[in-house]
Design a protein around this motif. Structure first.
Motif, short mmCIF file in Angstrom:
data_model
loop_
_atom_site.label_atom_id
_atom_site.label_comp_id
_atom_site.label_asym_id
_atom_site.label_seq_id
_atom_site.Cartn_x
_atom_site.Cartn_y
_atom_site.Cartn_z
N MET A 47 44.35 38.41 28.40
CA MET A 47 43.59 37.25 28.88
C MET A 47 43.37 37.30 30.39
O MET A 47 42.37 36.79 30.90
N LEU A 48 44.31 37.88 31.11
CA LEU A 48 44.25 37.88 32.58
C LEU A 48 43.42 39.03 33.12
O LEU A 48 42.62 38.83 34.05
N SER A 49 43.61 40.23 32.58
CA SER A 49 42.92 41.39 33.17
C SER A 49 42.63 42.49 32.14
O SER A 49 42.48 43.64 32.52
N ILE A 50 42.55 42.12 30.87
CA ILE A 50 42.18 43.02 29.76
C ILE A 50 43.21 44.14 29.58
O ILE A 50 43.92 44.16 28.60
N ASN A 51 43.28 45.06 30.53
CA ASN A 51 44.28 46.12 30.47
C ASN A 51 44.43 46.72 31.87
O ASN A 51 43.57 46.52 32.72
N SER B 249 40.92 43.55 39.93
CA SER B 249 41.34 44.44 38.85
C SER B 249 40.51 44.12 37.60
O SER B 249 41.00 43.54 36.64
N TYR C 284 39.35 34.78 36.43
CA TYR C 284 40.58 33.98 36.57
C TYR C 284 40.70 33.43 37.99
O TYR C 284 40.97 32.24 38.19
N LEU D 50 44.54 30.11 30.89
CA LEU D 50 45.61 30.50 31.82
C LEU D 50 45.69 29.51 32.99
O LEU D 50 46.78 29.22 33.49
N GLN E 29 37.48 40.44 34.69
CA GLN E 29 38.26 39.37 34.08
C GLN E 29 39.19 38.73 35.10
O GLN E 29 39.32 37.51 35.13
N GLU E 30 39.81 39.53 35.93
CA GLU E 30 40.68 38.97 36.97
C GLU E 30 39.86 38.14 37.95
O GLU E 30 40.30 37.08 38.42
N SER F 9 49.14 45.63 36.20
CA SER F 9 48.47 46.00 37.45
C SER F 9 49.41 45.70 38.61
O SER F 9 49.21 44.76 39.39
N ALA G 203 39.69 32.40 27.84
CA ALA G 203 41.01 32.95 28.14
C ALA G 203 41.43 32.62 29.57
O ALA G 203 42.54 32.14 29.82
N ALA G 204 40.53 32.87 30.51
CA ALA G 204 40.86 32.60 31.92
C ALA G 204 41.11 31.11 32.13
O ALA G 204 42.05 30.72 32.83
N ARG H 1 38.89 49.86 35.70
CA ARG H 1 39.24 48.43 35.77
C ARG H 1 39.00 47.90 37.19
O ARG H 1 39.92 47.37 37.84
#
Lengths: 414, 414
Positions: free
Chosen positions: A273-277, B93, B100, B130, B96-97, A93, B126-127, B243
């Motif tokens: 883990m951070l933003s999937i895709n 984004s 985080y 990180l 998930q972001e 991203s 996951a988050a 996203r």
């Protein structure tokens, strides 16, 4: 950079040499539709996918590694003679996320640090701060860093108990200085990195924007020992609003429970883990632009390159005119460098520049720029400032430098 | 979740109850063009922007906070009766972001930890990983967590030297269990959080997908003391491929050098450091979908909701038929819960489920699901598994449960 944004908002009438934004004159929302259609046409045509499969590819969750890696790989071969496989690329991203992910992947244990030339892109400091990774500065001479500087910096860092993992460097028209490395410097950096056992993080957002025929090979294209991790941005050569970047990481991981796997695999795992895709819609937009330009973003940016080159010339001429040289020194002791391309030049003032002085310059003189301390990570005011010329008209540039010279005249006397 | 993806790829013919993907039957690339045009029409029409201004808004770098915050705020008011200002929202984004960024903002000093119900969405682990933040588990009873559980967990964590900052919870049709909290549980959680001085991180991707007229108020809509940070996803109700997600953070920061500022401001700053801004193109796509549905994504998802409800009923009937109840116990001792909506049910086997058993089930029986240990963060096999029914046809569901019952019959005897 929030403060700088705020100063910009406080003085909307000021001519801003502060923001390194791409030129806006050719932006059109229609292009997004065209790019999406071009990407769709490739999937239904060349790849024989049904409309349902296309919809799934572009609109459903997608691979954490990306969906345009084959197109990016082809583009790298065409424009940069970098030969990598799609699996060695992770689409992100924007390049800033790529920078974060690389640092997060490299941060293995306490003492792991990243080296950077100084001054440097402030996003490097931001990513390192998020990752809790120390940033060790290598002061760059005016003619650029080379292998000897790197070796010294690595030795020094190790002497202090750090384990330097990589050197962050922008070899072409660097942000913020506009500097470029010579071919010799590139080769000696590569040799030193291989010798020291550290990586080079090559960031290349501006490489497309130099004079025709003067394009030097990227570090990655010269890389024989897989010591270069290449950070790619489509913000300047694609579309800023897509927020698509990528990283090429064809190294083998040599430690931890991921030993033996590809660094790109490790980064892909962290990306998930951070933003999937990365938004497949945004990727499709960039993919379409790559396709419509036969994989060459250099070709796609001919118009933009011409604007940037003309702006650069206009800026340098304006500086020549407003700060004429007399007996070997320019008026008020101002000096500036003369890059051959990119978005930036570096200007040296006869006094230290602070954010307060910038604010005053915006308010009283109607012109904005960026104090260089924002790129040093330590907040100590310096005499250098950055001028970005990428998104202005030549009229704005000429008027802006005039205003700037009035500001300098008033302040050099104090 | 890489392993699960690999297992899925290894057995492409298997019916997969593993992936919690949205239904794909209504996806069409044409919708992206329509959404972009709707967003453009709003900017040129209602907001009176020129085509150049529209192009700049959608294609240039944009605000780190987002460009559709006003539309998201209106959507929250219409669909959830949540009243917040656009500045209290940060567009990200994907959700998930957002997760985080919230954890990164809350991680102030050593010992800062996040509580979560268990089992929980694996993206929370996951988050937190990180961010290097400990995750403390609160085992959730079958009828859901309440304020008393929270108070006990906070006391226990503090007794162990942690500073719990927040409880992560999905009150509506939770991933992975399908559970929902009663109104009483919601109110007692809010009271306990205010009393303990911790935040509730409310994640709400599935709230739209319950029966008509049974929609319970979100924690955020009941929140009188600003102790709820609301995590929003457009992956299920907008488009996965955009996203785009967001966080509502209307709290005042009470410590550190950001004291007095809004938590949303702090998250915006971190967002800029992590990925500059969320793709304005992707935001425009979601913004257009919100506009074309009069701000109601609940309305926009009537078709999808009907599919999910029919799939859920089909799955539960299939389980009833394949695991009939005799003398108060189901065949092979299998049991399952019966959520009223969402994407998931939880099934309990008469034996512990591992990834190896899953692989065997995919290979020999042609059906996949998710072992519950993936949502416990500790890798210890459990008898529970997750069944996702969101993206399958009813034919696949019926056949899949038949296959699954053959698998259970063979393994329950061992």
């Amino acid at each position: 950079m929030n403060l700088l944004n705020e100063i910009g908002e406080d003085f909307p009438e000021a001519i801003s040499f502060a923001a390194g934004k791409p030129f806006e004159g050719f932006l059109s929302l229609d292009s997004v539709h065209e790019y999406l259609d071009a990407f769709r046409a490739r999937l239904t045509g060349r790849l024989g996918m049904s409309e349902e499969q296309v919809a799934r590819r572009v609109l459903q969750y997608g691979s954490a590694r990306g969906i345009i890696n084959d197109l990016v790989a082809r583009h790298l071969e065409v424009d940069e003679r970098i030969r990598v496989s799609p699996e060695e690329i992770v689409v992100t991203s924007g390049c800033q996320e790529a920078l974060y992910l690389v640092l997060r992947a490299l941060r293995g244990r306490s003492g792991d640090a990243v080296l950077t030339v100084r001054p440097t892109y402030s996003g490097l400091d931001a990513a390192a701060q998020l990752v809790d990774m120390p940033v060790l500065s290598v002061d760059e001479p005016a003619d650029g860093i080379d292998g000897a500087h790197l070796t010294r910096a690595v030795d020094e860092a190790r002497g202090q108990g750090y384990r330097p993992r990589a050197l962050y460097v922008m070899p072409d028209f660097a942000n913020p200085t506009g500097r470029s490395l010579t071919l010799e410097a590139r080769e000696s950096l590569l040799a030193a990195a291989a010798e020291c056992g550290i990586l080079l993080l090559e960031d290349n957002p501006y490489g497309n924007f130099g004079p025709e025929g003067e394009h030097l090979p990227t570090l990655k294209s010269l890389d024989q020992s897989r010591c270069v991790v290449y950070l790619g941005s489509f913000a300047k050569s694609g579309l800023p609003g897509a927020r698509v970047g990528y990283v090429v990481a064809d190294q083998n991981v040599t430690e931890g429970d991921r030993s033996g796997s590809l660094l790109a695999d490790q980064i892909t795992r962290l990306k998930g883990m951070l933003s999937i895709n990365t938004s497949p819609i945004a990727q499709a937009v960039i993919g379409g632009k790559i396709l419509l330009n036969d994989f060459s973003l250099r070709r796609a940016n001919e118009r933009e390159r011409a604007v940037y080159q003309e702006n650069l010339e206009c800026l340098l001429v304006s500086f020549e005119e407003n700060f004429p040289e007399v007996h070997g020194e320019r008026l008020h002791g101002v000096s500036f460098n003369t890059p051959r391309g990119g978005f930036f030049i570096s200007v040296t003032l006869p006094f230290a520049s602070t954010d307060d002085i910038l604010r005053l310059c915006g308010e009283k003189y109607g012109v904005l720029w960026t104090p260089m301390h924002h790129f040093h990570g330590d907040g100590i005011p310096r005499n250098e400032i950055r001028f970005a010329f990428s998104h202005l008209s030549r009229e704005q540039i000429r008027l802006g430098v005039q205003r700037f010279s009035a500001f300098v005249a008033d302040h050099a006397d104090r």
